[in-house]
Design a protein around this motif. Structure first.
Motif, short mmCIF file in Angstrom:
data_model
loop_
_atom_site.label_atom_id
_atom_site.label_comp_id
_atom_site.label_asym_id
_atom_site.label_seq_id
_atom_site.Cartn_x
_atom_site.Cartn_y
_atom_site.Cartn_z
N TYR A 60 -49.43 54.73 51.11
CA TYR A 60 -48.64 53.59 50.43
C TYR A 60 -49.35 52.23 50.22
O TYR A 60 -49.96 51.79 51.38
CB TYR A 60 -47.40 53.38 51.11
N SER A 61 -49.35 51.70 49.22
CA SER A 61 -50.25 50.53 49.12
C SER A 61 -49.27 49.33 49.58
O SER A 61 -48.13 49.47 49.21
CB SER A 61 -50.69 50.11 47.84
N PRO A 62 -49.82 48.12 49.99
CA PRO A 62 -48.94 46.89 50.24
C PRO A 62 -48.68 46.51 48.89
O PRO A 62 -49.46 46.89 48.01
CB PRO A 62 -49.75 45.97 51.04
N THR A 63 -47.66 45.32 48.59
CA THR A 63 -47.40 44.96 47.36
C THR A 63 -47.97 43.68 47.48
O THR A 63 -47.77 42.81 48.16
CB THR A 63 -45.86 45.13 47.23
N LEU A 64 -48.77 43.30 46.02
CA LEU A 64 -49.03 41.87 46.01
C LEU A 64 -47.75 40.82 45.99
O LEU A 64 -46.73 41.30 45.54
CB LEU A 64 -49.53 42.00 44.57
N LYS A 65 -48.15 39.71 46.50
CA LYS A 65 -47.10 38.92 46.70
C LYS A 65 -46.43 38.38 45.15
O LYS A 65 -45.30 38.31 44.95
CB LYS A 65 -47.62 37.50 47.42
N GLY A 79 -47.38 55.52 40.80
CA GLY A 79 -47.64 54.04 40.89
C GLY A 79 -47.84 53.46 42.10
O GLY A 79 -48.36 52.28 42.08
N TYR A 80 -47.47 53.96 43.22
CA TYR A 80 -47.41 53.36 44.31
C TYR A 80 -48.36 53.28 45.31
O TYR A 80 -48.56 52.82 46.59
CB TYR A 80 -46.13 53.55 45.14
N LYS A 81 -49.71 54.09 45.10
CA LYS A 81 -50.90 53.88 45.91
C LYS A 81 -51.91 52.90 45.33
O LYS A 81 -51.67 51.83 45.52
CB LYS A 81 -51.00 55.58 45.99
N TRP A 82 -52.74 53.69 44.60
CA TRP A 82 -53.96 52.68 44.24
C TRP A 82 -53.59 51.74 43.18
O TRP A 82 -54.22 50.95 42.72
CB TRP A 82 -55.36 53.60 44.15
N LEU A 83 -52.50 52.16 42.39
CA LEU A 83 -52.16 51.20 41.28
C LEU A 83 -51.34 50.05 41.77
O LEU A 83 -51.16 49.18 40.86
CB LEU A 83 -51.19 52.06 40.32
N LEU A 84 -51.12 50.03 43.29
CA LEU A 84 -50.38 48.75 43.83
C LEU A 84 -48.96 48.65 43.38
O LEU A 84 -48.58 47.50 43.59
CB LEU A 84 -51.25 47.54 43.62
N GLY A 85 -48.42 49.59 42.63
CA GLY A 85 -47.20 49.43 42.01
C GLY A 85 -45.78 49.83 42.76
O GLY A 85 -46.25 50.20 44.15
N PRO A 86 -44.68 49.55 42.65
CA PRO A 86 -43.52 49.91 43.47
C PRO A 86 -43.33 51.42 43.27
O PRO A 86 -43.99 52.21 42.62
CB PRO A 86 -42.34 49.30 42.81
N TYR A 87 -42.44 51.81 44.35
CA TYR A 87 -42.04 53.33 44.30
C TYR A 87 -41.16 53.82 43.21
O TYR A 87 -40.70 52.76 42.70
CB TYR A 87 -41.53 53.47 45.71
N PRO A 142 -41.80 45.09 35.66
CA PRO A 142 -42.67 43.59 35.69
C PRO A 142 -43.49 43.83 37.17
O PRO A 142 -44.67 43.38 37.06
CB PRO A 142 -41.58 42.74 36.02
N MET A 143 -43.17 44.58 38.20
CA MET A 143 -44.05 44.48 39.31
C MET A 143 -45.19 45.43 38.90
O MET A 143 -46.42 45.02 39.22
CB MET A 143 -43.22 45.23 40.61
N LEU A 144 -45.07 46.36 38.06
CA LEU A 144 -46.23 47.40 37.79
C LEU A 144 -47.29 46.69 36.97
O LEU A 144 -48.35 46.65 36.95
CB LEU A 144 -45.52 48.65 37.33
N GLU A 145 -46.52 45.97 35.90
CA GLU A 145 -47.42 44.92 34.95
C GLU A 145 -48.15 44.03 35.80
O GLU A 145 -49.31 43.70 35.42
CB GLU A 145 -46.59 44.23 33.93
N ASP A 146 -47.58 43.50 36.69
CA ASP A 146 -48.30 42.38 37.41
C ASP A 146 -49.51 42.87 38.34
O ASP A 146 -50.84 42.61 38.26
CB ASP A 146 -47.50 41.83 38.61
N ALA A 147 -49.19 44.30 38.80
CA ALA A 147 -50.25 44.93 39.67
C ALA A 147 -51.55 45.55 38.73
O ALA A 147 -52.60 45.36 39.05
CB ALA A 147 -49.74 46.16 40.32
N LEU A 148 -51.16 46.00 37.50
CA LEU A 148 -52.15 46.38 36.45
C LEU A 148 -53.01 45.33 36.19
O LEU A 148 -54.23 45.32 35.92
CB LEU A 148 -51.56 47.29 35.54
N THR A 149 -52.26 44.26 35.78
CA THR A 149 -53.07 43.14 35.46
C THR A 149 -54.05 42.58 36.26
O THR A 149 -55.29 42.15 36.06
CB THR A 149 -52.18 42.07 35.01
#
Length: 388
Positions: free
Chosen positions: A22-27, A216-224, A283-290
């Motif tokens: 599991y990746s941590p999530t960006l603030k 999406g929740y590993k190296w893409l840094l997204g939510p579960y 929105p969380m995944l969009e932020d992580a991909l950006t």
């Protein structure tokens, strides 16, 4: 590239080397998620019909840029890898000359999702699994395994299902040559990119798989519970798992919904999961991909190389074995411990020292990202030194 730990909320003193789980999530992603909660909970009246489609389209375009997909409409939003693999299984029957095929190729110790998905396919089409086993040697293991995969693909092969990076051993597979061989024999190539995409370069145009499926929740840094998948033209006009109203042409025009449009949106859009708008997760995944695109995956890979290089040498001197550099990546390491060290006991000892890795039975998995520093790896080394 410099360390980016300040962008995450990682507990002070914790050596988190488990991004492959599991990746941590960006603030910033957490903030976007909270905005999504409030949109649904408080500002519901502001949601329009087009809002169901605008952000998902942005996410599809970002993912397309990340893996070099020329047409974002070939990207579907999925809840899990299992869903993506089920979509493949649901359309497998469309393979030309399927009656002449005998087997589906998989690799040894594959992640369970990628096995279970095709049990029914094998039963229905009288196919067997052909497992390409891991070479029972350490020397040149990655090279030999890749050779054996290429040799195993024949005119009797219906499909090859495999990862880019092995989830336990960290072996990197030569997908470009495997793809060429699949095309020569008329076999599909289905890639699980969960343990690579977002940390290692992946180019759809070069590899040309029939499908690329990513959690999406590993190296893409997204939510579960959200992921992304690419589907090639093989899947055009195929059968989706769900018959959602959102799959249909002009479904963003709520005034026309009861006209019951049978035509699907183009290409892979029929394979989106139901309710794929996901006002919190999207929105969380969009932020992580950006953020990933801003950093650049090659920079991430180079950064992780810089922090593992010296600790790896020490691990090897202590009797550990890791894959040759040419056949592994820098963000995910499968480490075989010295025979005198028990994997589980060592993993427990690491946890006691606030060092988090994964014990996968036959090896320990050490997975680092841009939120780590070299000292995280040295902390692991020091615990190993004290274990003899």
């Amino acid at each position: 590239m410099t360390n980016q730990k300040h962008l995450f909320s990682i507990e002070e003193g914790l050596h988190y080397l488990n991004g492959a789980a599991y990746s941590p999530t960006l603030k910033s992603s957490v903030e976007r998620g909270i905005e999504g909660i409030n949109l649904k909970a408080v500002h519901t009246h502001q949601i329009s019909g087009k809002d169901h489609f605008i952000l998902p389209e942005k996410v599809q375009k970002l993912f397309s840029k990340l893996v070099n997909i020329p047409d974002y409409q070939r990207v579907a939003i999925i809840p899990s890898v299992a869903y993506g693999m089920a979509t493949v299984a649901n359309n497998f029957h469309r393979l030309p000359n399927i009656s002449e095929k005998k087997h589906i190729i998989q690799i040894q110790d594959e992640f369970p999702n990628n096995v279970y998905a095709f049990d029914r396919v094998c039963q229905n089409h009288h196919l067997t699994y052909k497992t390409i086993v891991k070479p029972d040697v350490f020397e040149n293991r990655g090279k030999l395994w890749n050779q054996h995969i290429l040799e195993g693909i024949t005119t009797e092969t219906a499909m090859v299902v495999m990862p880019h990076i092995h989830w336990i051993y960290g072996v990197k597979f030569d997908l470009e040559n495997i793809s060429k061989r699949c095309k020569e024999v008329g076999a599909l190539l289905i890639i699980d990119g969960t343990q690579s995409v977002g940390a290692l370069d992946f180019d759809i145009e070069k590899i040309q798989p029939d499908a690329l499926i990513c959690a999406g929740y590993k190296w893409l840094l997204g939510p579960y519970s959200i992921g992304l998948a690419y589907f090639s033209d093989f899947f055009d006009d195929g059968i989706p798992i769900e018959e959602s109203w959102m799959h249909r042409v002009e479904s963003d025009n709520f005034a026309k919904l009861i006209r019951y449009e049978r035509a699907y949106r183009p290409k892979a859009q029929r394979y989106n999961m139901g309710e794929h708008s996901q006002f919190i997760q999207m929105p969380m995944l969009e932020d992580a991909l950006t953020q990933l695109l801003s950093w650049g995956v090659n920079n991430i890979q180079n950064y992780t190389k810089s922090i593992i290089e010296n600790p790896i040498k020490e691990l090897q001197e202590l009797g550990c074995w890791l894959e040759d550099e040419a056949y592994r990546a820098n963000h995910l390491l499968g480490v075989s411990l010295p025979i005198s060290i028990d994997n589980q006991s060592f993993t427990d000892k690491l946890m006691q020292n606030k060092i988090v890795i994964s014990n996968r039975g036959v090896a320990i998995r050490v997975s680092q990202n841009i939120y780590n520093v070299e000292d995280d790896l040295w902390a692991l080394v020091e615990v190993l030194k004290g274990s003899f």
